[in-house]
Design a protein around this motif. Sequence first.
Motif, PDB file in Angstrom:
ATOM      1  N   PRO A  12      25.506  44.678  32.941  1.00  0.00           N
ATOM      2  CA  PRO A  12      25.940  44.519  34.333  1.00  0.00           C
ATOM      3  C   PRO A  12      27.426  44.858  34.503  1.00  0.00           C
ATOM      4  CG  PRO A  12      25.349  42.375  33.340  1.00  0.00           C
ATOM      5  CD  PRO A  12      24.974  43.430  32.356  1.00  0.00           C
ATOM      6  N   GLY A  13      27.713  45.743  35.446  1.00  0.00           N
ATOM      7  CA  GLY A  13      29.102  46.125  35.736  1.00  0.00           C
ATOM      8  C   GLY A  13      29.519  47.422  35.073  1.00  0.00           C
ATOM      9  N   ILE A  14      28.668  47.987  34.179  1.00  0.00           N
ATOM     10  CA  ILE A  14      29.095  49.177  33.429  1.00  0.00           C
ATOM     11  C   ILE A  14      29.236  50.395  34.349  1.00  0.00           C
ATOM     12  CG2 ILE A  14      26.855  50.090  32.690  1.00  0.00           C
ATOM     13  CD1 ILE A  14      28.287  50.273  29.801  1.00  0.00           C
ATOM     14  N   ASP A  15      28.548  50.363  35.480  1.00  0.00           N
ATOM     15  CA  ASP A  15      28.647  51.471  36.438  1.00  0.00           C
ATOM     16  C   ASP A  15      30.058  51.561  37.028  1.00  0.00           C
ATOM     17  OD1 ASP A  15      27.715  48.910  37.388  1.00  0.00           O
ATOM     18  OD2 ASP A  15      27.694  49.773  39.401  1.00  0.00           O
ATOM     19  N   LYS A  16      30.852  50.494  36.909  1.00  0.00           N
ATOM     20  CA  LYS A  16      32.226  50.527  37.460  1.00  0.00           C
ATOM     21  C   LYS A  16      33.270  50.834  36.377  1.00  0.00           C
ATOM     22  CE  LYS A  16      31.201  47.169  41.094  1.00  0.00           C
ATOM     23  NZ  LYS A  16      30.098  46.405  40.431  1.00  0.00           N
ATOM     24  N   VAL A  17      32.830  50.949  35.131  1.00  0.00           N
ATOM     25  CA  VAL A  17      33.791  51.221  34.047  1.00  0.00           C
ATOM     26  C   VAL A  17      34.281  52.662  34.169  1.00  0.00           C
ATOM     27  CG1 VAL A  17      34.115  51.388  31.539  1.00  0.00           C
ATOM     28  CG2 VAL A  17      32.706  49.546  32.505  1.00  0.00           C
ATOM     29  N   ILE A  18      35.601  52.847  34.025  1.00  0.00           N
ATOM     30  CA  ILE A  18      36.185  54.194  34.110  1.00  0.00           C
ATOM     31  C   ILE A  18      36.326  54.789  32.715  1.00  0.00           C
ATOM     32  CG2 ILE A  18      38.213  55.525  34.805  1.00  0.00           C
ATOM     33  CD1 ILE A  18      38.748  53.562  36.990  1.00  0.00           C
ATOM     34  N   ASP A  19      35.854  56.039  32.550  1.00  0.00           N
ATOM     35  CA  ASP A  19      36.037  56.787  31.304  1.00  0.00           C
ATOM     36  C   ASP A  19      37.370  57.537  31.435  1.00  0.00           C
ATOM     37  OD1 ASP A  19      36.110  58.725  29.317  1.00  0.00           O
ATOM     38  OD2 ASP A  19      34.021  59.359  29.587  1.00  0.00           O
ATOM     39  N   PHE A  20      38.375  57.115  30.653  1.00  0.00           N
ATOM     40  CA  PHE A  20      39.721  57.697  30.760  1.00  0.00           C
ATOM     41  C   PHE A  20      39.696  59.222  30.647  1.00  0.00           C
ATOM     42  CE2 PHE A  20      43.600  59.056  28.357  1.00  0.00           C
ATOM     43  CZ  PHE A  20      44.487  58.979  29.423  1.00  0.00           C
ATOM     44  N   GLU A  21      38.897  59.741  29.712  1.00  0.00           N
ATOM     45  CA  GLU A  21      38.897  61.194  29.499  1.00  0.00           C
ATOM     46  C   GLU A  21      38.396  61.958  30.731  1.00  0.00           C
ATOM     47  OE1 GLU A  21      38.744  61.877  24.730  1.00  0.00           O
ATOM     48  OE2 GLU A  21      36.803  61.579  25.689  1.00  0.00           O
ATOM     49  N   LYS A  22      37.651  61.264  31.592  1.00  0.00           N
ATOM     50  CA  LYS A  22      37.142  61.931  32.803  1.00  0.00           C
ATOM     51  C   LYS A  22      38.043  61.678  34.013  1.00  0.00           C
ATOM     52  CE  LYS A  22      32.280  62.115  31.537  1.00  0.00           C
ATOM     53  NZ  LYS A  22      31.406  61.001  31.183  1.00  0.00           N
ATOM     54  N   GLN A  23      38.847  60.588  33.974  1.00  0.00           N
ATOM     55  CA  GLN A  23      39.694  60.248  35.138  1.00  0.00           C
ATOM     56  C   GLN A  23      41.104  59.866  34.681  1.00  0.00           C
ATOM     57  OE1 GLN A  23      36.104  57.911  36.701  1.00  0.00           O
ATOM     58  NE2 GLN A  23      37.494  57.839  38.434  1.00  0.00           N
ATOM     59  N   VAL A  24      41.774  60.827  34.062  1.00  0.00           N
ATOM     60  CA  VAL A  24      43.081  60.567  33.465  1.00  0.00           C
ATOM     61  C   VAL A  24      44.112  60.094  34.506  1.00  0.00           C
ATOM     62  CG1 VAL A  24      45.019  61.644  32.259  1.00  0.00           C
ATOM     63  CG2 VAL A  24      42.688  62.192  31.577  1.00  0.00           C
ATOM     64  N   GLU A  25      44.239  60.821  35.599  1.00  0.00           N
ATOM     65  CA  GLU A  25      45.281  60.494  36.586  1.00  0.00           C
ATOM     66  C   GLU A  25      45.045  59.133  37.227  1.00  0.00           C
ATOM     67  OE1 GLU A  25      48.185  61.845  36.897  1.00  0.00           O
ATOM     68  OE2 GLU A  25      47.506  63.170  35.290  1.00  0.00           O
ATOM     69  N   GLU A  26      43.779  58.854  37.545  1.00  0.00           N
ATOM     70  CA  GLU A  26      43.441  57.572  38.171  1.00  0.00           C
ATOM     71  C   GLU A  26      43.840  56.402  37.255  1.00  0.00           C
ATOM     72  OE1 GLU A  26      39.515  57.511  39.727  1.00  0.00           O
ATOM     73  OE2 GLU A  26      39.621  55.375  40.253  1.00  0.00           O
ATOM     74  N   VAL A  27      43.558  56.549  35.958  1.00  0.00           N
ATOM     75  CA  VAL A  27      43.888  55.473  35.014  1.00  0.00           C
ATOM     76  C   VAL A  27      45.408  55.326  34.885  1.00  0.00           C
ATOM     77  CG1 VAL A  27      43.739  54.739  32.595  1.00  0.00           C
ATOM     78  CG2 VAL A  27      41.716  55.662  33.746  1.00  0.00           C
ATOM     79  N   LYS A  28      46.114  56.450  34.833  1.00  0.00           N
ATOM     80  CA  LYS A  28      47.583  56.383  34.737  1.00  0.00           C
ATOM     81  C   LYS A  28      48.164  55.621  35.920  1.00  0.00           C
ATOM     82  CE  LYS A  28      48.608  60.394  31.888  1.00  0.00           C
ATOM     83  NZ  LYS A  28      48.993  61.810  31.867  1.00  0.00           N
ATOM     84  N   GLN A  29      47.630  55.906  37.131  1.00  0.00           N
ATOM     85  CA  GLN A  29      48.115  55.204  38.325  1.00  0.00           C
ATOM     86  C   GLN A  29      47.783  53.722  38.271  1.00  0.00           C
ATOM     87  OE1 GLN A  29      46.654  57.350  41.751  1.00  0.00           O
ATOM     88  NE2 GLN A  29      47.908  59.117  41.230  1.00  0.00           N
ATOM     89  N   LEU A  30      46.560  53.406  37.841  1.00  0.00           N
ATOM     90  CA  LEU A  30      46.156  51.996  37.740  1.00  0.00           C
ATOM     91  C   LEU A  30      47.081  51.236  36.783  1.00  0.00           C
ATOM     92  CD1 LEU A  30      42.244  52.238  37.563  1.00  0.00           C
ATOM     93  CD2 LEU A  30      43.564  50.960  39.264  1.00  0.00           C
ATOM     94  N   LEU A  31      47.424  51.883  35.670  1.00  0.00           N
ATOM     95  CA  LEU A  31      48.276  51.216  34.682  1.00  0.00           C
ATOM     96  C   LEU A  31      49.716  51.084  35.153  1.00  0.00           C
ATOM     97  CD1 LEU A  31      46.669  52.431  31.390  1.00  0.00           C
ATOM     98  CD2 LEU A  31      47.351  50.076  31.844  1.00  0.00           C
TER      99      LEU A  31
END
Length: 336
Positions: A64-83
């Motif tokens: 449950p909840g895995i559909d919301k997990v972000i794969d860094f290699e697929k969404q690099v910029e989004e993760v950088k902004q989140l961090l």
Amino acid sequence: MEPLYLYNKELQKIPKRIIITTHQKPDGDAMGSSLGLYHFLVALGHDVTVVSPTNWAKFLDFLPGIDKVIDFEKQVEEVKQLLQVADVLFCLDCNHFNRTKTLESVLSSSTCIKLLIDHHTEPNLESFNYGICTPGKSSTAEIVYEYIASSPWHHLLNQTIATCLYTGLLTDTQSFRLNTTKTSSHQMAAHLLALGTDPATIYNKLFNNFLETRLRFIGNALLNRLEVCYELNTAYMAIPFEDILKYEIKTGDTESLVNYLMTIEGIKFGALVIDRQEERKWSFRSTGNFNVSIFAREHFEGGGHVNAAGGRSKESLPIALRKFKEIIYQYKNQLV
Ligand code: 5GP
Ligand code: MN
């Protein structure tokens, strides 16, 4: 690194932006403990995102909840902004940022509060402000369970969290077979079952959910790639990249292969090396006192636990294997 409970007061204050991450190619414990903690922190009122450094095995997709997990290699910029805007980073089942592949530099340069929950040896303590690191514990999931159960918010444990944490416990104990399985592990399992965990469904999702090609790949590996050195009670297997291509091997398909080596009578040390193209990835298993975590750290840029560890080689598969075959003779006293 200060004990994690010292951060509890802070966690109680205004909602925080929290990132949870784990090691690359997350297994059942990495993903199960991360998502268990995710649901708990969301219930506490925080804004939480789970970031995986890479993709993961398809058999984890029931969590449950895995559909919301972000794969860094697929969404690099989004993760950088989140961090950049995060208040808190939780690092689970991963005690050194170098186990997060290309996410490492982003994590290291982040200025947020960094928390560790893990059970591997040799944590990189300087990277974390607060944390729990208990080598010898069955799983990170068990540590997360104990953290929540002993917190002021233990009433938040529910079936969703239980499903995630049971997955971590089941996978990291090899279905309660390893000597890391303690009274506390079974007490945790009993509590999770009482909360509504369905053990048969979880087992089937994790272990009876593969394609035919994986079984044929294992058959080929056992028949054609296995070597046994009875002189040193050691069994090993080297999987060339051509096998990965031929049997269309995906992330997670090779996870239990190394354990077959340990089923041979008298074998104390098992090693599997897989040519993953960008590197040669090692898995080590042992019984008794032979410490594969130290072996992996000293020779293969790795680490892990006393009886289960991993590492990598930059050399070609034949050269990496030759190096292994030479090194093991240094350990003859410990292996015979
Ligand atoms: P596996 O062989 O199942 O990939 O890994 C066995 C154990 O060793 C797991 O607990 C895993 O987290 C750890 N491990 C695997 N590879 C590495 C590595 O390269 N470095 C470290 N420190 N631990 C590893
Ligand atoms: Mn683990």
